[in-house]
Enzyme design. Structure first.
Site, PDB file in Angstrom:
ATOM      1  N   GLY A 219       7.939   5.789  -5.256  1.00 13.56           N
ATOM      2  CA  GLY A 219       6.646   5.179  -5.004  1.00 13.56           C
ATOM      3  C   GLY A 219       6.641   3.733  -5.446  1.00 13.56           C
ATOM      4  N   ALA A 221       3.929   0.481  -5.919  1.00 12.60           N
ATOM      5  CA  ALA A 221       2.563  -0.029  -5.903  1.00 12.60           C
ATOM      6  C   ALA A 221       2.578  -1.532  -6.153  1.00 12.60           C
ATOM      7  CB  ALA A 221       1.724   0.698  -6.956  1.00 12.60           C
ATOM      8  N   SER A 222       1.403  -2.110  -6.271  1.00 11.13           N
ATOM      9  CA  SER A 222       1.318  -3.566  -6.417  1.00 11.13           C
ATOM     10  C   SER A 222       1.846  -4.041  -7.760  1.00 11.13           C
ATOM     11  CB  SER A 222      -0.136  -4.017  -6.254  1.00 11.13           C
ATOM     12  OG  SER A 222      -0.969  -3.363  -7.202  1.00 11.13           O
ATOM     13  N   LEU A 223       1.673  -3.245  -8.805  1.00  5.70           N
ATOM     14  CA  LEU A 223       2.069  -3.669 -10.143  1.00  5.70           C
ATOM     15  C   LEU A 223       3.349  -3.003 -10.640  1.00  5.70           C
ATOM     16  CD1 LEU A 223      -1.395  -3.708 -11.989  1.00  5.70           C
ATOM     17  CD2 LEU A 223      -0.309  -5.518 -10.651  1.00  5.70           C
ATOM     18  N   GLN A 225       6.637   0.313  -9.831  1.00  3.91           N
ATOM     19  CA  GLN A 225       7.259   1.308  -8.968  1.00  3.91           C
ATOM     20  C   GLN A 225       7.758   2.450  -9.832  1.00  3.91           C
ATOM     21  OE1 GLN A 225      10.099  -1.570  -7.407  1.00  3.91           O
ATOM     22  NE2 GLN A 225      11.811  -0.413  -8.287  1.00  3.91           N
ATOM     23  N   ASP A 376      -9.728   4.161 -10.275  1.00  2.08           N
ATOM     24  CA  ASP A 376      -8.884   3.817  -9.126  1.00  2.08           C
ATOM     25  C   ASP A 376      -8.391   5.080  -8.408  1.00  2.08           C
ATOM     26  OD1 ASP A 376      -7.730   2.017  -7.427  1.00  2.08           O
ATOM     27  OD2 ASP A 376      -5.960   1.643  -8.655  1.00  2.08           O
TER      28      ASP A 376
END
Length: 611
Positions: A219, A221-223, A225, A376
């Site tokens: 996975g 994500a923006s911030l 992995q 979130d």
């Protein structure tokens, strides 16, 4: 020895250093002395005074060419040998890229909305249609331009784009749609940069902790992995690693976003978006420290365990954290699928309506009971799996709650006001809605405030149809059109409300979007409000009971006081029981309707005969 697993091909390792080539110049130039006179032997002094090399010297390079070339050469040299110069250069490049996009979009809006439409007449049907088409095209090209800037800069900018994608009650559809790809398509960091992060942050290589480590992240994500790995003791774990490049630019990126939102406010004074950068400045530093996430994970897990101990069963499972550092988090590995994977749900006979109901129960407990809320809940942070052996889940599935970086703690006073607000909205008590909107949100625009909170048109709230009427496509179009015409008013409300309420707006939107992604039945929308109403009633009852108890303790016991206390308690208890029982019956009725049970069919038939 660490075994690196890869699903594609083997990875070639880069050398630790680089070779530098130099070209040696000849130690002497061959020179030939020339005489100034053919008839006399030159003196030594005159020979030295008149000599010249036999090679031709180049003409003097013009200053306007030499200065740029020299500057470029110096810049290239400093970029490769000076970390501080390279950092400054890249930071400036990111700032300029962001500033260019914002300025171009701002100018485009000013030109298109004002000057470009000067040839169109107000009130003319054809011209009005042309104006709408131009506005839609403006939204789309501006959103596309902004998305590409966010994608190129990456990191925190991707996070900003994800936040914009969730503002469906504020931004035009073209904007939220354009930002949606940023929620899933993030670029992974290289294994070399991850190895370097372990060495710089922990002082040991990856092999010191894991016997195997998958090269391909499961996975991104923006911030951060996530990689699948195996500890030295054989346990399978999920390793969350922050993108190494984030730390270098996070501070300047946050300041840049703040500056750009100030610029937008200057160009468009009617829009107030400072709350967006303010929230990022508060939330992002915590999200970038995984020790906070580990603490949040432990706390929310304890809250659900406490609820189970009190008899409230839950489907929620929080992975155990094994250890954490600022930029590395190692947790229990779990097998499952994204919560919105409809094929997986069907394969394991998991009912969408039950998933929707459990999500409503889970977040209602967080908000109204615990006061500690995961803010979130998008599908990438929620997994689902069939109930394993020994689970206390009341369903045939467990919901795995991931990514505990963004939480908000709510005060008891805030929770109580929020519960009163929702109770008033569900009951269509306009006077109470107005009072709570002013007290909690600081705004007189209670109707628009209610629409933002519920995602429903005001007419639905006003007519007491929130738990009786599902949201149709026509209503969604009506809401979108209304939002497009009242963006300035919505922005003003968002600028006034407490930051906690902003995150609850976002949480509500994400949960509604999840229901839509799941394709939940019509009853699920109404059931969600009913479940939330039950938790609100419970919160209000417990607060009233605490007040009654404190009044008794603080006062002298008299017959009059006891009589008054009993009456107050009975009224409070009766209100609570009446509300919860009516909502229980309502939820039961919806459940029977969705399953088309025999009892429902009989009662529905009797109801038709009576009516």
């Amino acid at each position: 020895m660490l075994m690196l697993r890869s699903t594609s091909s083997s990875i070639a390792h880069a050398c630790g250093g680089s070779l530098r080539r130099t070209t040696a110049l000849p130690r002497q130039f061959p020179l030939r002395f020339q005489s100034t006179s053919s008839s006399s032997k030159p003196s030594l002094a005159s020979s030295y005074a008149n000599w010249s090399p036999s090679i031709a010297l180049p003409r003097r390079i013009p200053l306007k060419v030499a200065v740029p070339v020299l500057s470029l050469a110096t810049g290239v040299f400093l970029y490769n040998v000076s970390d501080s110069f390279r950092h400054t250069t890249l930071a400036l490049q990111r700032v300029m890229l962001a500033a260019e996009a914002v300025v171009v979009v701002g100018v485009d809006y000013k030109y298109t909305l004002d000057w470009a439409n000067r040839d169109l007449k107000e009130g003319d049907l054809i011209d009005d249609q042309v104006r709408l088409e131009r506005k839609s095209q403006l939204h789309k090209r501006s959103a596309d331009r902004m998305r590409e800037m966010l994608r190129k800069n990456g990191g925190i900018y991707i996070k900003l784009g994800q936040h914009l994608a969730s503002l469906k009650y504020l931004l035009p559809d073209e904007w939220t749609t354009a930002m949606e790809p940023l929620q899933d398509r993030c670029t992974p960091s290289t294994i070399e940069s991850i190895q370097a992060l372990f060495l710089s942050d922990i002082g040991q290589p990856v092999s010191a902790f894991f016997s195997s480590f998958d090269l391909e992240p499961i996975g991104v994500a923006s911030l951060a992995q996530v990689h699948r790995a195996t500890l030295l003791d054989g346990r399978e774990v999920a390793v969350k690693i922050q993108h190494p490049a984030l730390q270098e630019f996070s501070t300047i990126d946050i300041k840049t976003v703040a500056a750009l939102t100030s610029f937008v406010a200057y160009v468009f004074p009617e829009f107030e978006f400072s709350w967006l950068s303010e929230e990022m400045q508060v939330s992002l530093p915590k999200e970038l420290n995984f020790n906070f996430e580990a603490a949040n994970s432990a706390r929310v897990n304890a809250n659900f365990n406490q609820a189970r101990a009190e008899g409230s069963k839950s489907t929620i499972k929080v992975p155990d954290v094994i250890w954490s550092k600022n930029r590395v988090l190692v947790m229990e590995f779990m097998v499952g699928a994204r919560i919105d994977d409809l094929e997986y749900l069907k394969e394991h006979d998991i009912k969408v309506s039950e998933v929707s109901k459990e999500m409503a129960r889970t977040f209602s407990q967080m908000i109204y009971k615990d006061g500690f809320v995961h803010c979130d809940p998008h599908p990438g942070n929620l997994m689902i799996r069939p109930t394993p052996t020994g689970s206390s889940s009341p369903r045939n599935f467990e919901i795995i709650l991931l990514d505990h970086g963004l939480y908000r703690e709510l005060t008891p006073e805030f929770r109580l006001d929020y519960a009163h607000l929702w109770t008033a909205i569900i009951a269509s008590d306009e006077k109470e809605i107005k009072y709570r909107a002013l007290k909690l949100g600081g705004t007189d625009a209670y109707q628009l405030f209610s629409c933002i909170l519920t995602g429903r048109d005001w007419s639905v709230v006003q007519d007491n149809q929130l738990t009786k009427k599902v949201r149709t496509k026509d209503e969604m179009v009506k809401i979108a059109d209304g939002a497009g015409n009242r963006i300035a008013e919505i922005a003003d409300i968002l600028a006034k409300v407490p930051r906690d309420l902003l995150l609850l707006f976002k949480t509500n939107d994400l949960l509604r979007a999840l229901d839509e992604d799941l394709g939940a039945d019509d009853g699920s929308q109404m059931r969600t409000f009913a479940v939330m109403g039950q938790y609100c009633a419970q919160a209000i009852y417990e607060a009233d009971r605490a007040v009654i108890r404190s009044n008794v303790v603080a006062s002298k016991i008299t017959v009059s006081l006891l009589t008054k206390t009993v009456k107050t308690w009975f009224k409070t208890y009766w209100t609570y029981m009446r509300t919860t029982l009516s909502l229980d019956l309502f939820i039961l009725w919806i459940d029977m309707e969705q399953t088309q049970s025999l009892l429902y069919l009989v009662l529905a038939r009797i109801g038709k005969l009576i009516c």
